[in-house]
Design an enzyme around this catalytic site. Structure first.
Site, PDB file in Angstrom:
ATOM      1  N   ASP A 102       0.817  -1.202   0.000  1.00 42.24           N
ATOM      2  CA  ASP A 102       0.000   0.000   0.000  1.00 42.24           C
ATOM      3  C   ASP A 102       0.857   1.260   0.000  1.00 42.24           C
ATOM      4  O   ASP A 102       1.937   1.301   0.574  1.00 42.24           O
ATOM      5  CB  ASP A 102      -0.890  -0.014   1.249  1.00 42.24           C
ATOM      6  CG  ASP A 102      -1.835   1.166   1.317  1.00 42.24           C
ATOM      7  OD1 ASP A 102      -2.695   1.268   0.429  1.00 42.24           O
ATOM      8  OD2 ASP A 102      -1.706   1.980   2.248  1.00 42.24           O
ATOM      9  N   GLU A 146       0.945  -0.537  -5.134  1.00 39.66           N
ATOM     10  CA  GLU A 146      -0.041   0.517  -5.345  1.00 39.66           C
ATOM     11  C   GLU A 146       0.767   1.811  -5.491  1.00 39.66           C
ATOM     12  O   GLU A 146       1.103   2.469  -4.506  1.00 39.66           O
ATOM     13  CB  GLU A 146      -1.014   0.616  -4.171  1.00 39.66           C
ATOM     14  CG  GLU A 146      -2.176   1.561  -4.472  1.00 39.66           C
ATOM     15  CD  GLU A 146      -2.479   2.559  -3.369  1.00 39.66           C
ATOM     16  OE1 GLU A 146      -3.407   3.353  -3.562  1.00 39.66           O
ATOM     17  OE2 GLU A 146      -1.806   2.546  -2.336  1.00 39.66           O
TER      18      GLU A 146
END
Length: 731
Positions: free
Chosen positions: A410, A463
């Site tokens: 993330d 990401e």
């Protein structure tokens, strides 16, 4: 009291006794436990609140220790050999071994590797470990707190009294250790730390805890010994092939607590979730599930993206063993498991990592480097070798101990840039004067290289929302070494286009085609994730303009465009049934919508697209190769029509035609690579999906009349807000 006794047990200096009484003495082994003096062996035991202490040794009568200063200290002679303590408390007697009778348990190699930041099995070395030492069962605690003056382990077993079990510092690396006899799995514990300036800190949860108390509780839990017997050898042997760049990968992203709820609105545990979810995902044709973060986190509303227990599956859904059973249930049905993992930042909760030993240990001291204004969180100090080791060990722990098949990392963009979401003057340049976070880059390269080395076949997904070059290029070639990257640009551009009234889409045609300019610069995943259906953004269905029929038709066409476009696929739960409202983590998917034929039709369409995608090598084998894609119609702005060919060596080509206006296109001619029959194998406007049934009857004939550089052409009907897929006759 005899003179010999006084000589045998030297009295404590007053300052030492005072520090011990106040719980501020940082070298307990120097004064507690058994010692050899000039006159023989003696013992000191410090148990504040105890009424008396006796020593029990085999074949000897109990020897009562005498009270000494400070209150709670008991001293006396000690014969050779092992011994136990019989401690009389106001509520009864406790018989146990003396924690300070045991030697060090962590080996020199462990301490060396921890100090070097190269201990890849950190959860074995630090944290709470049930074990047997010298035939005594207990728990060995170990924690890294290099700047602490004193560290104690506290818990239910000592009434959370930091004076009872001060830990022993091992070496120069800042590791503290203590073996507490007769403890076992399930005990609650924390660390009580006095910083180098003498300040008592809030009690801290264990950074290496492998189990934690259910929030709002914040204690760590002594874990059970690993007991799961894995039976997923067949899956693990084929995993690398199933996750390769030429494989079909279709990911169902979900939040485990809100996919479906129990009859009383309760969240399902891992076992019940597996019973419901795995058959559903299998029937829908998805190849993987991606779980939003399941590491322990204090605030449920963070959805796991602000974790503090990077080695502990959250207790919200059961025990660590239950999570292992969930993963294996997926593997039995040939479904991969990807877990969202958050190494970018952590929350500032007092019981967590923030100023863990009174200093900026895991974070940066300077808030210009160490504080995320957007999220009110702290940024890991990636340049500190012990911190990067902590994070890498966490990643490897999920892959090794829980057999997860990949990690979606993330907020990578926030890690790569020192000026991420900062104004001039709010950030510190790197040593070269640039904005790149060179320490984070080095960390990511090392992380990905170690994952590839130690867990071949596992995938790492970034990401990453910027144009950072080489995210999926090997680290040895100057890249970051990820397996795949989320294509955030494709998602933003295409959704921006589709939210427009079809009347004006002609002016923004490039938003649908621009993704192909860079589609092969990285290995991409096309994400329609949870981020697109929260914080007032509405659902995917509600992003589509027009009346209800147009909304459904537009979303069906968009899914067809996505599933036939280069790149792996990711869809957040609820999208497959055309959820009408945005996601609510306190509820569940609106499954009742499936009573409506339009919603059932959307679900059927997504399942058919998954099966078409997996069964058509042209749609996945050359995902990362420019040769696998060719535009047939790229610039028909007036009609908002797109047509393209997907191909793979030795396989049938696949043609997709998309019309993104609510007007059917009659007698529309498209160039194709060969004459003869072409089967219409998919039509998003089929009546079974809730469409109008406009199409070509399942088959068209291509004439040997060249068009657009192709040797042949077909004349077709393109349904309104519809997508068609064709394959040629023959092998």
């Amino acid at each position: 009291m005899s003179e010999a006794f006084v000589e045998r047990v030297p009295p404590l200096p007053m300052d030492t006794a005072t520090a011990l009484a106040q719980g501020r003495w940082g070298t307990p082994a120097a004064v507690l436990g058994p010692h050899q003096g000039p006159a023989g062996r003696y013992l000191r035991v410090f148990v504040p609140g105890a009424e008396s202490v006796a020593v029990r040794q085999e074949d000897r009568d109990d020897v009562h220790l005498r009270p000494a200063e400070p209150e709670g200290l008991f001293v006396g002679d000690l014969a050779d050999g092992p011994y136990r303590l019989a401690i009389r408390w106001p509520g009864g007697e406790q018989v146990t071994e003396d924690p300070y009778a045991f030697g060090p348990l962590l080996g020199d190699l462990d301490l060396h590797l921890i100090g070097e930041g190269r201990h890849l099995e950190l959860a074995r070395a630090l944290g709470a470990e049930p074990c047997t030492v010298e035939s005594v069962r207990g728990v060995r605690f170990a924690v890294w707190a290099p700047n602490a003056r004193r560290v104690s382990v506290v818990g239910t077993f000592n009434s959370w009294d930091g004076r009872r079990h001060p830990m022993i510092r091992r070496g120069e690396g800042g590791v503290w250790e203590l073996f507490v006899p007769r403890l076992g799995s399930g005990e609650l514990y924390k660390y009580e730390i006095i910083d180098r300036d003498g300040h008592l800190l809030p009690q801290k949860a264990d950074p290496l805890a492998r189990a934690a108390e259910l929030p709002p509780g914040t204690a760590s839990i002594v874990p059970r010994p690993a007991s799961h017997k894995w039976g997923d050898e067949a899956w693990m042997a084929t995993r690398a092939r199933r996750q390769a760049p030429n494989a079909p990968i279709s990911i169902y992203e979900l939040h485990p607590g809100s996919w479906v709820r129990g009859p009383n609105g309760d969240m399902l545990d891992w076992r019940n979730l597996a019973d419901r979810l795995v058959p559903y995902v299998k029937a829908m044709g998805f190849t993987h599930v991606e779980l939003m973060p399941v590491a322990e986190h204090p605030f449920t509303g963070s959805w796991g993206y602000q974790p503090l227990g990077l080695f502990a599956p959250t207790r919200r859904f059961g025990e660590p063993e239950d999570f292992a059973l969930f993963v294996e249930a997926c593997h039995r049905e040939e479904i991969g498991v990807i877990v969202d993992w958050v190494p970018a930042h952590f929350p500032s909760d007092a019981h967590g990592l923030a100023r863990f030993d009174g200093t900026a240990l895991y974070e940066h001291e300077d808030p210009r480097e160490g504080f995320h204004k957007d999220w009110n969180t702290l940024i890991y100090n990636f340049g500190r070798r012990e911190v990067s080791n902590f994070l890498i060990a966490s990643a490897l722990h999920w892959l090794e101990h829980f057999h997860v098949d990949g990690l979606r990392v993330d907020a990578v963009a926030s890690m790569l840039y020192r000026d991420y979401s900062r104004q001039p003057g709010e950030w510190v340049p790197n040593h070269l004067g640039g904005r790149e976070n060179l320490e984070a880059v080095a960390f990511l390269r090392e992380l990905n290289a170690l994952v590839a080395q130690r867990h071949p076949g596992a995938i790492m997904i970034a990401e990453e929302s910027t144009a950072w070059p080489g995210v999926t290029r090997p680290a040895a070639e100057g890249g970051l070494g990820f397996s795949y990257k989320w294509n955030m640009g494709w998602m933003h551009d295409t959704l921006h286009y589709l939210q427009r009234d079809p009347l004006y889409r002609r002016h923004h045609h490039d938003e649908m085609t621009f993704g192909l300019v860079y589609a092969f610069s990285e290995r991409f995943v096309l994400p329609l994730s949870h981020d697109e259906v929260v914080h007032g953004k509405g659902s995917l269905l509600e992003k589509m303009p027009g009346d209800l029929w147009q909304k459904f038709a537009g979303l069906r066409a968009y899914f067809a465009f996505m599933w036939t476009h280069p790149g792996k696929k990711l869809l957040f739960m609820g999208g497959e049934i055309a959820q009408r409202r945005e996601w609510n983590h306190d509820g569940e998917i609106d499954w009742d919508l499936l009573k409506d034929p339009l919603h059932r039709g959307m679900q059927a369409l997504v399942g058919d697209l998954n099966r078409l995608y997996a069964a058509s090598p042209a749609l996945h084998e050359s995902d990362a190769e420019p040769s696998g894609f060719r535009w047939l119609v790229q610039d028909d702005r007036e009609n908002s029509v797109f047509a393209y060919l997907r191909q793979a060596p030795g396989e049938k080509p696949v043609i997709t035609v998309v019309n993104l206006t609510p007007v059917p296109r009659w007698n529309y001619r498209i160039g194709v690579p060969q004459a003869g029959g072409w089967h219409e194998i998919f039509n998003s406007d089929a009546e079974s999906y809730g469409g109008s049934g406009v199409g070509n009857g399942g088959w068209v004939e291509a004439r040997a009349e060249g068009l657009g550089g192709e040797p042949a052409s077909i004349e077709i009907v393109i349904p309104p807000l519809g997508a068609l897929v064709f394959v040629p006759d023959g092998a």
